[in-house]
Design an enzyme around this catalytic site. Structure first.
Site, PDB file in Angstrom:
ATOM      1  N   CYS A   2       0.759  -1.468   0.076  1.00  0.00           N
ATOM      2  CA  CYS A   2      -0.009   0.159  -0.058  1.00  0.00           C
ATOM      3  C   CYS A   2       0.861   1.181  -0.001  1.00  0.00           C
ATOM      4  O   CYS A   2       1.958   1.264  -0.448  1.00  0.00           O
ATOM      5  CB  CYS A   2      -0.865   0.022   1.190  1.00  0.00           C
ATOM      6  SG  CYS A   2      -0.139   0.336   2.996  1.00  0.00           S
ATOM      7  N   ARG A   3       0.515   2.301   0.467  1.00  0.00           N
ATOM      8  CA  ARG A   3       1.198   3.636   0.421  1.00  0.00           C
ATOM      9  C   ARG A   3       2.101   3.697   1.618  1.00  0.00           C
ATOM     10  O   ARG A   3       3.430   3.720   1.068  1.00  0.00           O
ATOM     11  CB  ARG A   3       0.264   4.763   0.540  1.00  0.00           C
ATOM     12  CG  ARG A   3       0.987   6.005   0.373  1.00  0.00           C
ATOM     13  CD  ARG A   3       0.263   7.203   0.748  1.00  0.00           C
ATOM     14  NE  ARG A   3      -0.358   7.404   2.175  1.00  0.00           N
ATOM     15  CZ  ARG A   3       0.390   8.128   3.005  1.00  0.00           C
ATOM     16  NH1 ARG A   3       1.606   8.603   2.738  1.00  0.00           N
ATOM     17  NH2 ARG A   3      -0.144   8.181   4.152  1.00  0.00           N
TER      18      ARG A   3
END
Length: 98
Positions: free
Chosen positions: A63-64
């Protein structure tokens, strides 16, 4: 929780080793670039799309920053999937993007 660094993932790709990467970021985040050949399944849809995954394979969750991929890790692990969380997420990724 089993983890891998972005550098270790980049090394797998550089050495052309099989890596099943799932990016759980939202659509607008992925538009800025994702790891080449990563499968995009937003976290909110993962529960409904996990049947598309193969329980005999190991998946690297991305993810980020690592928070949502941790949630994805727990969800899939609880359903019997083999998963690894990429610590630091795309904020730490220095490799190529597509």
């Amino acid at each position: 929780m089993k983890q891998v660094t972005p550098q270790e993932v980049e090394m797998l790709l550089t050495n052309k080793q099989p890596a099943n990467i799932i990016d759980v970021r939202e659509v607008d985040e992925v538009k800025t670039g994702k790891i080449p050949n990563a499968i995009h399944i937003p976290l909110g849809l993962l529960e409904f799309r996990m049947h598309e995954l193969d329980k005999s394979k190991e998946y690297i969750m991305v993810c980020r920053s690592g928070g949502r991929s941790s949630m994805a890790f727990k969800l899939l692990e609880n359903h019997g999937y083999k998963v690894i969380n990429m610590s630091g997420g795309m904020l730490e990724w220095k490799g190529p993007v597509e």
